[in-house]
Design a protein around this motif. Structure first.
Motif, short mmCIF file in Angstrom:
data_model
loop_
_atom_site.label_atom_id
_atom_site.label_comp_id
_atom_site.label_asym_id
_atom_site.label_seq_id
_atom_site.Cartn_x
_atom_site.Cartn_y
_atom_site.Cartn_z
N GLU A 52 37.21 24.28 42.49
CA GLU A 52 37.06 24.75 41.12
C GLU A 52 37.74 26.11 40.97
OE1 GLU A 52 35.57 23.50 38.41
OE2 GLU A 52 35.68 25.32 37.23
N GLU A 53 38.50 26.26 39.87
CA GLU A 53 39.15 27.55 39.68
C GLU A 53 38.12 28.58 39.23
OE1 GLU A 53 42.25 26.89 36.93
OE2 GLU A 53 43.37 25.65 38.35
N SER A 54 38.29 29.78 39.70
CA SER A 54 37.35 30.80 39.26
C SER A 54 38.09 32.08 38.96
CB SER A 54 36.29 31.05 40.32
OG SER A 54 36.82 31.88 41.32
N ALA A 55 37.48 32.89 38.13
CA ALA A 55 38.10 34.16 37.74
C ALA A 55 37.57 35.27 38.63
CB ALA A 55 37.80 34.43 36.28
N LEU A 56 37.62 35.01 39.95
CA LEU A 56 36.98 35.93 40.88
C LEU A 56 37.62 37.32 40.82
CD1 LEU A 56 34.76 35.91 42.92
CD2 LEU A 56 36.39 35.30 44.68
N SER A 57 38.95 37.36 40.80
CA SER A 57 39.58 38.69 40.89
C SER A 57 39.32 39.47 39.60
CB SER A 57 41.07 38.56 41.17
OG SER A 57 41.67 37.79 40.16
N ASN A 58 39.31 38.74 38.47
CA ASN A 58 39.00 39.42 37.22
C ASN A 58 37.57 39.97 37.24
OD1 ASN A 58 39.36 40.30 34.59
ND2 ASN A 58 38.51 38.40 33.74
N ALA A 59 36.62 39.16 37.76
CA ALA A 59 35.23 39.61 37.82
C ALA A 59 35.11 40.82 38.73
CB ALA A 59 34.35 38.49 38.32
N TYR A 61 37.45 43.01 39.30
CA TYR A 61 38.04 44.15 38.60
C TYR A 61 37.03 44.72 37.61
CZ TYR A 61 40.41 46.45 34.80
OH TYR A 61 40.74 47.34 33.82
N ARG A 62 36.36 43.82 36.86
CA ARG A 62 35.42 44.29 35.84
C ARG A 62 34.25 45.02 36.49
NH1 ARG A 62 35.72 41.64 30.72
NH2 ARG A 62 33.47 41.50 30.52
N ALA A 63 33.73 44.45 37.59
CA ALA A 63 32.60 45.09 38.27
C ALA A 63 33.01 46.47 38.78
CB ALA A 63 32.12 44.21 39.42
N ALA A 64 34.22 46.53 39.39
CA ALA A 64 34.65 47.81 39.95
C ALA A 64 34.88 48.83 38.84
CB ALA A 64 35.94 47.61 40.75
N SER A 65 35.42 48.37 37.67
CA SER A 65 35.75 49.37 36.66
C SER A 65 34.49 49.96 36.03
CB SER A 65 36.72 48.81 35.63
OG SER A 65 36.07 47.88 34.82
N ALA A 69 33.57 53.87 36.17
CA ALA A 69 33.27 54.61 34.95
C ALA A 69 31.97 55.38 35.12
CB ALA A 69 33.18 53.65 33.77
N PHE A 70 30.97 54.72 35.70
CA PHE A 70 29.67 55.38 35.88
C PHE A 70 29.80 56.58 36.82
CE2 PHE A 70 25.40 55.53 37.91
CZ PHE A 70 24.72 55.95 36.78
N ILE A 266 26.52 47.70 35.03
CA ILE A 266 26.88 47.53 36.44
C ILE A 266 26.16 46.31 37.00
CG2 ILE A 266 26.56 48.51 38.73
CD1 ILE A 266 27.08 51.24 37.59
N ASP A 267 24.87 46.21 36.68
CA ASP A 267 24.11 45.06 37.16
C ASP A 267 24.61 43.77 36.54
OD1 ASP A 267 22.51 46.14 39.04
OD2 ASP A 267 20.82 46.56 37.73
N GLN A 268 24.95 43.81 35.24
CA GLN A 268 25.46 42.60 34.59
C GLN A 268 26.74 42.13 35.27
OE1 GLN A 268 25.79 44.17 30.63
NE2 GLN A 268 24.01 43.04 29.92
N MET A 269 27.64 43.09 35.54
CA MET A 269 28.91 42.72 36.14
C MET A 269 28.71 42.19 37.55
SD MET A 269 31.08 42.99 33.94
CE MET A 269 31.20 43.66 32.31
N ALA A 270 27.72 42.77 38.27
CA ALA A 270 27.44 42.27 39.62
C ALA A 270 26.98 40.81 39.56
CB ALA A 270 26.38 43.13 40.29
N GLN A 271 26.18 40.47 38.51
CA GLN A 271 25.72 39.08 38.37
C GLN A 271 26.88 38.17 38.01
OE1 GLN A 271 22.85 39.20 39.71
NE2 GLN A 271 22.97 41.39 39.30
N GLU A 272 27.79 38.68 37.14
CA GLU A 272 28.97 37.89 36.79
C GLU A 272 29.80 37.61 38.03
OE1 GLU A 272 29.87 36.62 33.76
OE2 GLU A 272 27.88 37.28 33.13
#
Lengths: 649, 159
Positions: A52-59, A61-65, A69-70, A266-272
């Motif tokens: 299954e394709e996943s948007a792992l690298s995007n996720a 990136y979002r988690a890291a950004s 920011a924090f 941060i927690d939301q992105m970690a769950q994503e």
């Protein structure tokens, strides 16, 4: 109350439902999704399915950004973060709200934008400052730096090493009576900066004169106008950059009111991210998706309930012979505090035994004995309970605090038995400050200073009990796994030997002892091949008697550390009472006992853990389990509350 | 009272002094060794501070054991309640001897444990989850320090 039985899960669902499926699985939080590597290497499978394709690298990136920011916000707004994170409760529907998430992510991107601009500004500023440094030596010369010649003269901005004597250079030029002049601009540690003018016809002669002085043209490319004008311009640019920097910093600080939202994000992105990682482990045919995983047997109904209204096919299997299930330990709340002790060593193998209930009584009793002081115990209980009540910590930290409370209780009890309350603080205070001679609160049962031998014997007996229990567990495991003979040979022979020693000492007949030795020689080499090596193996095993002796002696540390805690506490009290002043006493008292507690809390933990790992575990423990890592909510800053009021993660 | 009669007590005091002085020197050396290596680790990754601290504390226990014995010895000598005991030369020598296991042991073990701790640090930097193993390696030495403490303690206890 033991190692949880694991079931293999196969799950098929419609591909269009995959997002929903992952959401439900994460909510249920009881499935570990297995990588499909072996299937995806198999041609029969790959004809049907693909990853299954996943948007792992995007996720990622979002988690890291968001995290960046924090951190940026914390840096510029200088927000102090305590040791303990205060977890906030948040309702599940808010936590999963995409609009809320998107709006906070926007803020995070804005902060990161500012931070990137600040980076650019800082590098521009560095470049300008180095340019300014390059111009500074020419500040005294009011001449366009790009000027190279006039109609008849040549103009050279040059440098020569600082060791050169300028007077000699001037003198040489003057002696030759050339149409040339050399002006000194400035000097630093390394070089002289010179302006040289000469008539074009004299070029060769001037070069000749200057050759011994290592005169070189200075690198002043792309600069027009005088040095002073250039420096002024650069100063203005730098000031402008400073102003922009201040504005950007102010802009970052203005996001301070969103810092709690950022933590949630941060927690939301970690769950994503966890969800995308799970997605990358799914396989799909295009219309269907397939998932392979582990689920603890007691959680099957939970998953069924969660997926009740869902179009999917589920198959729950017992694990195959060659599959190695992950290990999860499940115990009562207070025994769970031992998880950390076990995990620090190594988890038990899936087929092994859950050591937590088995080490619980020994760990707490031994810890209490070595840390034995009523007041220290109470301080430990109070501190750990305050943090638990205030911050509701989860995971390892929660375990540590739970453990601290239990060990504090044990220490207080042992302290009562040994008569130690901040060492001998009560009698010292009574004697020095209240004038009561020989004040005795009560006579303790176990005084380590007046009757150390009693405590020494007690330590050794407690050690013997632990080793005995360890051997009993070994027997139990042998019977459970169907090798009762091993139990008889490995434990029985040693018991015969120890019994023999006791009989020999008490009755004087060595017969039982010899029987024990014979049993060891005959049985301990049984894994080897050939009669001779079997016998040699048996004889070599007799050497193990030294390790038994070492194991038993190792428990004398219980007495030694108990003594250390008490005596150092007493030394603090004596030091405090020396000045004879109640304030000096209090200061020394607080510092001294804090120090003693601090050093002993860690030291005692290490020694207690060591007794479990090296003496106790060596008798029965099978390590090497792989931890069970379910796909679930795993948050740092928030507790997620579901609709029915249950705390999810 | 001639000088010989005071000699015993004096020697006993020297024993007590060495029982705390030598192990403290050993501990200081050991803690220093781990600290120096720890500073190197922290320069790369400051978040490992608590782990480094735990490893650095370990060699410190030898000095504490020395202090325990010093306290006991001074108690036996009647230093705290002002009733100074007078030992004969023979008793003083025996007292001195009883202090030696902790004095010598603590000095050596502190240094050795420091080196082990520094080794454990490099293990911990490469594999952050193996802190427990480096602690266990360092604490193996501690067992002998405890034996030394016990032997001194039991001998002094008979005075």
């Amino acid at each position: 109350m033991a190692i949880v039985k694991m079931k293999r899960l196969n799950l098929l669902s419609l591909a269009e439902d995959k997002d929903n499926l992952l959401k439900h699985l994460q909510r249920a939080g009881c499935v570990e999704i297995i990588e499909l590597d072996s299937e995806l290497a198999d041609q029969k499978w790959t004809a049907l399915i693909k990853r299954e394709e996943s948007a792992l690298s995007n996720a990622k990136y979002r988690a890291a950004s968001v995290t960046t920011a924090f951190d940026t916000l914390r840096k510029y707004a200088s927000v102090k973060q305590g040791i303990f994170v205060e977890r906030k409760e948040i309702r599940e529907e808010i936590f999963c709200d995409k609009n809320y998430q998107a709006s906070i992510f926007e803020k995070a991107e804005a902060i990161n934008g500012c931070s990137r601009q600040l980076g650019q500004i800082s590098s521009q500023k560095n470049r300008l400052e180095s340019q300014r440094l390059g111009l500074l030596p020419w500040n005294s010369i009011n001449l366009d730096l790009s000027l190279r010649e006039t109609e008849f003269t040549r103009i050279i901005f040059g440098v020569c090493p600082a060791v050169i004597s300028l007077e000699e250079l001037q003198k040489n030029l003057a002696e030759q009576e050339l149409a040339a002049a050399c002006f000194h601009a400035s000097s630093d540690k390394e070089q002289h900066y010179l302006l040289l003018l000469y008539h074009k016809e004299e070029a060769e002669k001037v070069t000749e004169v200057l050759r011994p002085f290592s005169f070189n043209q200075a690198a002043l490319k792309d600069i027009t106008g005088s040095a002073e004008a250039n420096i002024n311009m650069i100063d203005m640019q730098i000031a402008e950059l400073e102003r922009r920097k201040e504005n950007l910093e102010a802009e970052i600080v203005s996001y301070l009111c969103f810092r709690h939202d950022l933590q949630v994000c941060i927690d939301q992105m970690a769950q994503e991210l966890a969800k995308e990682e799970a997605r990358s482990r799914l396989a799909t045919t295009g219309t269907l998706i397939y998932l392979k995983g582990w689920i603890p047997a007691p959680d099957v109904h939970k998953l069924e309930a969660e997926l009740n209204s869902f179009a999917c096919a589920m198959e729950i299997l017992d694990p195959d012979e060659e599959e190695v299930p992950p290990t999860q330990l499940r115990n009562r709340k207070w025994i769970r505090s031992m998880d950390m002790v076990t995990e620090m060593y190594s988890l038990p193998a899936y087929g092994g035994i859950d050591p937590n209930p088995l080490i619980f009584p020994f760990f707490t009793i031994f810890y209490g004995m070595m840390f034995g002081d009523v007041a220290y115990g109470i301080v430990l209980i109070v501190l750990s309970q305050i943090v638990i009540r205030r911050f509701h910590p989860k995971g390892v930290l929660g375990n540590i605090l739970q453990l601290a409370t239990i060990c504090g209780i044990s220490a207080a009890v042992w302290g009562f038995l040994s008569g130690s309350i901040f060492g001998d603080a009560i009698s010292v205070v009574a004697e020095k400050f209240l004038g009561m001679e020989d004040f005795v609160l009560y006579v303790p049962v176990l005084d380590p200073l007046t009757d150390p031998l009693k405590i020494l014997y007690l330590s050794v007996i407690m050690g013997a009990v632990q080793l005995f229990v360890g051997m009993c567990i070994h027997i139990y495991m042998c019977f459970r796994d169907g090798h009762p003979l091993d139990a008889l040979f490995d434990v029985g022979s040693w018991w015969l030997l120890f019994g023999g020693i006791a009989v020999f000492v008490l009755k004087g007949t060595p017969l039982v002892l010899f029987a024990g030795i014979a049993a060891l020689i005959l049985t301990q080499g049984r894994a080897k091949k050939g009669v001779v090596s079997k016998l040699l193996g048996g004889i070599a095993s007799l050497y193990n008697i030294t390790s038994w002796l070492g194991d038993i002696l190792s428990y004398t540390r219980l007495m030694a550390l108990m003594l250390a805690t008490t005596v150092i506490a007493s030394v603090v009290n004596i030091l405090g009472s020396l000045p004879g002043n109640i304030f000096a006493f209090l200061v020394i008292f607080v510092f001294g006992h804090t120090f003693n507690m601090g050093i002993n809390v860690i030291g005692t933990y290490v020694h207690t853990a060591r007794l479990q790992y090296l003496e106790y575990f060596s008798k029965f423990y099978v390590s090497g389990g792989r931890p069970f890592k379910p796909f679930k909510y795993d948050t740092r800053y928030v507790d997620i509350i579901s609709e029915d009021g249950e705390v999810k993660g | 009272m001639n000088w010989l009669a005071l000699m015993g007590t004096a020697i006993a005091f020297i024993g007590a002094a060495l029982a705390v002085g030598l192990p403290c020197s050993g501990s200081a050396k050991g803690v220093g060794t781990v600290g120096r290596a720890g500073a190197g680790v922290l320069s790369v990754d400051p978040s490992k501070f608590s782990r480094v601290l735990i490893l650095q504390i370990l060699p410190g226990t030898q000095g504490l054991y020395g202090l325990v014995i010093w306290f006991l010895a001074l108690m036996k000598l009647g230093f705290f309640d002002g009733t100074l005991v007078t030992y004969t030369l023979r008793e003083g020598m025996a007292f001195f001897g009883a202090c030696m296991p902790v004095a010598i042991g603590g000095f050596v073990f502190g240094i050795v444990q420091g080196r082990l701790g520094a080794g454990g640090l490099s293990l911990m930097t490469k594999r952050p989850n193996e802190l427990s193993k480096s602690i266990i390696l360092a604490i193996m030495v501690e067992f002998y320090a405890i034996l030394a403490l016990l032997s001194t303690f039991l001998m002094l206890n008979n005075f």
